[in-house]
Design a protein around this motif. Structure first.
Motif, PDB file in Angstrom:
ATOM      1  N   THR A   1     106.438 -66.665  23.507  1.00  0.00           N
ATOM      2  CA  THR A   1     107.366 -66.253  22.460  1.00  0.00           C
ATOM      3  C   THR A   1     108.655 -67.055  22.460  1.00  0.00           C
ATOM      4  OG1 THR A   1     108.218 -64.511  23.922  1.00  0.00           O
ATOM      5  CG2 THR A   1     106.475 -63.898  22.384  1.00  0.00           C
TER       6      THR A   1
ATOM      7  N   ARG B   1     107.511 -69.448  16.012  1.00  0.00           N
ATOM      8  CA  ARG B   1     106.430 -68.601  15.515  1.00  0.00           C
ATOM      9  C   ARG B   1     105.481 -69.470  14.708  1.00  0.00           C
ATOM     10  NH1 ARG B   1     108.217 -63.358  16.078  1.00  0.00           N
ATOM     11  NH2 ARG B   1     105.993 -62.881  16.131  1.00  0.00           N
TER      12      ARG B   1
ATOM     13  N   ASP C   1     100.568 -66.451  14.669  1.00  0.00           N
ATOM     14  CA  ASP C   1     101.180 -65.133  14.461  1.00  0.00           C
ATOM     15  C   ASP C   1     100.715 -64.540  13.142  1.00  0.00           C
ATOM     16  OD1 ASP C   1     103.216 -64.811  16.748  1.00  0.00           O
ATOM     17  OD2 ASP C   1     103.661 -66.823  15.987  1.00  0.00           O
TER      18      ASP C   1
ATOM     19  N   PRO D   1     106.611 -57.170  16.072  1.00  0.00           N
ATOM     20  CA  PRO D   1     105.406 -57.504  16.846  1.00  0.00           C
ATOM     21  C   PRO D   1     104.442 -56.334  17.008  1.00  0.00           C
ATOM     22  CG  PRO D   1     107.348 -57.436  18.260  1.00  0.00           C
ATOM     23  CD  PRO D   1     107.843 -57.379  16.854  1.00  0.00           C
TER      24      PRO D   1
END
Length: 413
Positions: free
Chosen positions: A216, A220, A301, A368
């Motif tokens: 992370t 992204r 993602d 998330p």
């Protein structure tokens, strides 16, 4: 009744330009090839005698090939033994149909399933006088293509009239989504002549990759997949990227990476990225091998599927099978496959502009927990509705129904 539901059938699949043996990635090789190959394989596994008829487009192709899954592929001599652009093949369909008629005269199949409108013309010639039912899957409709492409539509001018004629002459039209049923009705095809069975995906191949959790601390990752054509909406994703900081966009599709320099659409997309100041966060991957696609989708993602129109759209269910949430335009098959607020988000077609899309993307990336929930729900939805086993079951039910009751109506869901 000629056959019980479980009885073995002699099935002829007619797919004039989309061979189940073709290597994916060519200009006319894509979703239809996969559909025909997977359907044939799964029908054969159920004990049906399956033969695929496709045009001979190479001088070295043998007349017939039998796959390891016991599917016979017949290379039909119709036109030159070379590649011909799909939209020019209509000239050779009478020759294709005459070949089928000669072949089927002594040993007709129990059911013929034609794929794409030109295959339908050949199939109807092939069964003339035999009483064999023809099932038609259009895969894409000329009315939709004409509406969105206008003067850029390269389809033969007679396509719309022929599609309507096939829809009203065949025993049953097998649509892949509810939106297609409405399009067919607008063409004059009665709804009770249409059954709905979606396309499928292999959830053993498209599955969440090991070690899916990403670092992370990095950007992204947004991924988009498809042929490099304007209607796929990759430029819209680039414009949205300018409003999504700390994200990167990877686009998979088109020729191999080392040949992208010669691809006009690739150059156009690079220019869009430069104009919006995101060239350093935008990557064209070129064609990605089938074996690497699950890892690419699992590592994202979000997967973006933003075409202006899409007859079904296989990318969203591939991403969902990988446990990755999807942002998709609310068009065509996306309306069936992507459940807004459950497996991803549906956004208006391109005329809604990039800014609204960017807001949707930012909202999802900032949550998330929701992303994980959407990813899990997407995988569950694929297993429940979009495996090739389920597709083959639905198609086989239609085959058996048209053999048992010629006037049968209804929709298979």
């Amino acid at each position: 009744m000629r056959y019980a539901h479980s009885a073995s059938l002699r099935v002829a699949l007619v797919s004039e330009h989309a061979s189940p043996l073709a290597e994916l990635g060519g200009p006319d090789a894509g979703g239809q090839n996969v559909y025909v190959a997977q359907l044939a394989h799964h029908l054969a596994r159920r004990g049906h005698d399956v033969t695929v008829y496709t045009r001979r487009d190479g001088p070295d192709l043998p007349p017939e090939v039998t796959t390891p899954g016991r599917v016979k592929v017949v290379h039909v001599p119709a036109g030159p033994a070379s590649r011909v652009p799909k939209d020019e093949l209509i000239t050779y369909m009478p020759e294709f149909g005459s070949y089928l008629a000669r072949r089927w005269k002594s040993e007709p199949p129990d059911v013929v399933h034609a794929h794409f409108w030109m295959s339908g013309t050949a199939a109807m010639i092939g069964v003339r006088g035999l009483g064999v039912p023809v099932i038609q899957t259009f895969h894409a409709l000329g009315t939709v293509k004409k509406r969105h492409q206008g003067a850029e539509d390269t389809s033969p001018p007679q396509r719309l009239a022929i599609e309507a004629s096939i829809g009203n002459s065949c025993r049953r039209v097998l649509a892949t989504c509810a939106d297609e049923v409405s399009e067919l009705a607008a063409m004059g095809v009665e709804r009770d002549r249409v059954s709905v069975v979606p396309c499928g995906v292999d959830p053993r191949h498209f599955t969440p990759a090991d070690g899916r959790a990403r670092d992370t601390s990095g950007p992204r990752r947004l991924v988009a997949v498809g042929r490099l054509v304007r209607r796929k909406g990759f430029d819209r994703a680039i414009r949205a990227l300018a409003e999504v900081p700390d994200a990167e966009l990877l686009v998979a599709g088109g020729p191999p990476a080392d040949l992208l320099f010669a691809e006009p659409e690739a150059e156009r997309l690079r220019k869009v990225a430069e104009d919006h100041g995101v060239a350093d966060r935008f990557t064209l991957l070129g064609s990605v091998p089938h074996g690497r696609m699950p890892a690419l989708m699992s590592g994202a993602d979000l997967v973006l599927s933003l075409p202006d129109y899409e007859p079904f759209g296989i990318v969203p269910i591939e991403a969902m099978a990988c446990g990755t949430p999807v942002v998709a335009t609310a068009v065509g098959g996306h309306l069936d496959t992507v459940v807004d607020g459950v497996t991803g988000a549906l956004v208006p077609p391109a005329e809604g502009g990039g800014h609204d899309l960017a807001e949707v993307i930012r909202t999802l990336l900032d949550d998330p927990v929701r992303l994980a929930r959407y990813g899990a729900a997407g995988r569950e939805r694929v297993l429940a509705h979009y495996t090739w086993d389920r597709v083959a079951d639905g198609v086989a039910r239609v085959y058996s129904a048209v053999n048992a009751t010629p006037s049968l109506s209804g929709v298979v869901r």
